[in-house]
Design an enzyme around this catalytic site. Structure first.
Site, PDB file in Angstrom:
ATOM      1  N   SER A 151      -6.468  21.614 -18.590  1.00 39.78           N
ATOM      2  CA  SER A 151      -7.808  21.403 -18.048  1.00 39.78           C
ATOM      3  C   SER A 151      -8.757  20.935 -19.157  1.00 39.78           C
ATOM      4  O   SER A 151      -8.542  19.866 -19.730  1.00 39.78           O
ATOM      5  CB  SER A 151      -8.266  22.694 -17.361  1.00 39.78           C
ATOM      6  OG  SER A 151      -9.365  22.441 -16.537  1.00 39.78           O
ATOM      7  N   ASP A 204      -4.431  21.655  -6.582  1.00 39.43           N
ATOM      8  CA  ASP A 204      -5.458  22.074  -7.551  1.00 39.43           C
ATOM      9  C   ASP A 204      -6.841  21.843  -6.950  1.00 39.43           C
ATOM     10  O   ASP A 204      -7.179  20.705  -6.584  1.00 39.43           O
ATOM     11  CB  ASP A 204      -5.271  21.242  -8.835  1.00 39.43           C
ATOM     12  CG  ASP A 204      -6.146  21.710  -9.979  1.00 39.43           C
ATOM     13  OD1 ASP A 204      -7.319  22.055  -9.731  1.00 39.43           O
ATOM     14  OD2 ASP A 204      -5.660  21.714 -11.125  1.00 39.43           O
ATOM     15  N   HIS A 228      -4.241  25.392  -9.970  1.00 40.01           N
ATOM     16  CA  HIS A 228      -4.746  25.163 -11.339  1.00 40.01           C
ATOM     17  C   HIS A 228      -4.363  26.298 -12.290  1.00 40.01           C
ATOM     18  O   HIS A 228      -4.733  26.270 -13.457  1.00 40.01           O
ATOM     19  CB  HIS A 228      -6.278  25.061 -11.250  1.00 40.01           C
ATOM     20  CG  HIS A 228      -6.957  24.472 -12.444  1.00 40.01           C
ATOM     21  ND1 HIS A 228      -6.806  23.147 -12.814  1.00 40.01           N
ATOM     22  CD2 HIS A 228      -7.821  24.997 -13.358  1.00 40.01           C
ATOM     23  CE1 HIS A 228      -7.549  22.903 -13.891  1.00 40.01           C
ATOM     24  NE2 HIS A 228      -8.166  24.007 -14.249  1.00 40.01           N
TER      25      HIS A 228
HETATM   26  N1  LIG Z   1     -13.563  31.141 -13.544  1.00 47.82           N
HETATM   27  C1  LIG Z   1     -13.418  29.994 -12.685  1.00 47.82           C
HETATM   28  C2  LIG Z   1     -12.067  29.404 -12.818  1.00 47.82           C
HETATM   29  C3  LIG Z   1     -11.906  28.775 -14.132  1.00 47.82           C
HETATM   30  C4  LIG Z   1     -10.502  28.379 -14.357  1.00 47.82           C
HETATM   31  O1  LIG Z   1      -9.720  28.097 -13.427  1.00 47.82           O
HETATM   32  N2  LIG Z   1     -10.167  28.359 -15.604  1.00 47.82           N
HETATM   33  C5  LIG Z   1      -8.842  27.953 -15.951  1.00 47.82           C
HETATM   34  C6  LIG Z   1      -8.958  26.909 -17.033  1.00 47.82           C
HETATM   35  S1  LIG Z   1      -9.955  25.540 -16.479  1.00 47.82           S
HETATM   36  C7  LIG Z   1      -8.054  29.123 -16.497  1.00 47.82           C
HETATM   37  O2  LIG Z   1      -7.024  28.930 -17.093  1.00 47.82           O
HETATM   38  N3  LIG Z   1      -8.545  30.349 -16.294  1.00 47.82           N
HETATM   39  C8  LIG Z   1      -7.992  31.534 -16.894  1.00 47.82           C
HETATM   40  C9  LIG Z   1      -6.722  32.064 -16.320  1.00 47.82           C
HETATM   41  O3  LIG Z   1      -6.300  31.609 -15.233  1.00 47.82           O
HETATM   42  O4  LIG Z   1      -6.097  32.916 -16.973  1.00 47.82           O
HETATM   43  C10 LIG Z   1     -13.676  30.353 -11.277  1.00 47.82           C
HETATM   44  O5  LIG Z   1     -14.042  31.481 -11.077  1.00 47.82           O
HETATM   45  O6  LIG Z   1     -13.520  29.498 -10.391  1.00 47.82           O
END
Ligand SMILES: N[C@@H](CCC(=O)N[C@@H](CS)C(=O)NCC(=O)O)C(=O)O
Length: 278
Positions: A148, A224, A257
């Protein structure tokens, strides 16, 4: 000086979590490094993994499932944090800006410019530090990947360091940050309103402006939720085709994602990288 926060045996190698005082960011920085068993006998290639929004080194370290493949292939795996952190580090409401959202740029605008220097950190300071501390790392055999925001980081770092990386790949990368809400928000704060300055941190713009790598591998989940608004893989498909860059882009049916997606395909990326590392 590097402080060992934790160390654990895994797949015959060593999973380290390390901390140091960064000159680039002016803050303590924590990162993880997996040394495969082959590092005990000789030198091993280094794969750097740049993480996405909201992450620290811990997300991929805990959920990426890369160690079995790295131990089999003899690859070290380095996972930095995504922003400076600590007292006095600028932040703003929202998980897509500030802490956990450094976008791998050196900010030029106040208040961000005081600490948000993740470009210098991941391209200069951290590689020099791990090379000095761990003689087993073969810095002439490097590959880079990311997820990402970290996919954006991996692509831009590789495009701007021709010859440093034998392979570059990404999971669900933001390929054209200048054209999408996450990138516009971050770049306008970190780099200011002049969009010309953004092009050096935009993979599609870099390719349009002449930057080249021999090949790029991208996997993206067809389910995604950020695909159309933020990731826009069709933009790099068009740019790579125009530039004659080999692009292996897989849209994975049903995958989202998350780390459930990344951990499914990370070993495949490591194998592909190993084949390009020789
Ligand atoms: N926090 C966001 C999502 C953010 C998100 O998906 N972050 C990805 C990277 S862009 C991630 O890897 N999050 C941490 C995880 O899944 O451990 C939401 O609440 O929608």
């Amino acid at each position: 000086m590097v402080e060992v926060v934790s160390e654990a045996r895994s797949h015959g190698g060593r999973q380290l979590v390390l901390r140091h005082d960064s000159r680039a960011t002016g803050t303590p920085m924590t990162f993880s490094l997996f040394l495969p068993p082959q590092a005990e006998q000789g030198r091993v290639p280094l794969v750097t993994y740049l993480s996405g929004l909201t992450c620290t080194h811990a997300n991929v370290t805990d959920k990426g499932e890369y160690r079995a493949a790295c131990a089999e292939l003899g690859l070290a795996f380095l996972a930095p944090d995504t922003s400076p952190r600590g007292d006095g580090v600028a932040d703003e409401e929202g998980w897509d800006i500030g802490l956990g959202a450094g976008f791998y740029v050196d900010a030029t605008e106040a208040p961000w410019s005081a600490h948000y220097r993740m470009w210098s950190y991941v391209t200069e300071e951290l590689p020099a530090l791990v090379a000095a501390e761990y003689a087993a790392l073969d810095m002439s055999a490097q590959a880079i990947t990311g997820h990402s925001m970290g996919g954006h980081g991996a692509l831009t770092v590789a495009l701007r360091h021709p010859g440093r990386f034998h392979a570059v790949s990404a999971f669900a990368p933001i390929v054209a940050p200048s054209e999408v809400p996450w990138g516009e928000k971050a770049f306008s704060r970190y780099l200011g309103p002049d969009r010309a300055a953004w092009r050096a941190h935009d993979a599609v713009a870099l390719i349009e402006d002449g930057a080249r790598v021999p090949a790029i591998r991208i996997d993206i989940g067809a389910a995604d939720p950020f695909l159309e608004r933020e990731l826009r893989p069709e933009r790099i498909e068009a740019a790579a085709a125009d530039a004659g860059i080999e692009l292996i882009l897989e849209r994975r049916s049903g995958y989202d994602h998350s780390y459930f997606f990344i951990s499914t395909f990370l070993a495949e990326h490591l194998r592909w990288m190993k084949s390009r590392l020789g």
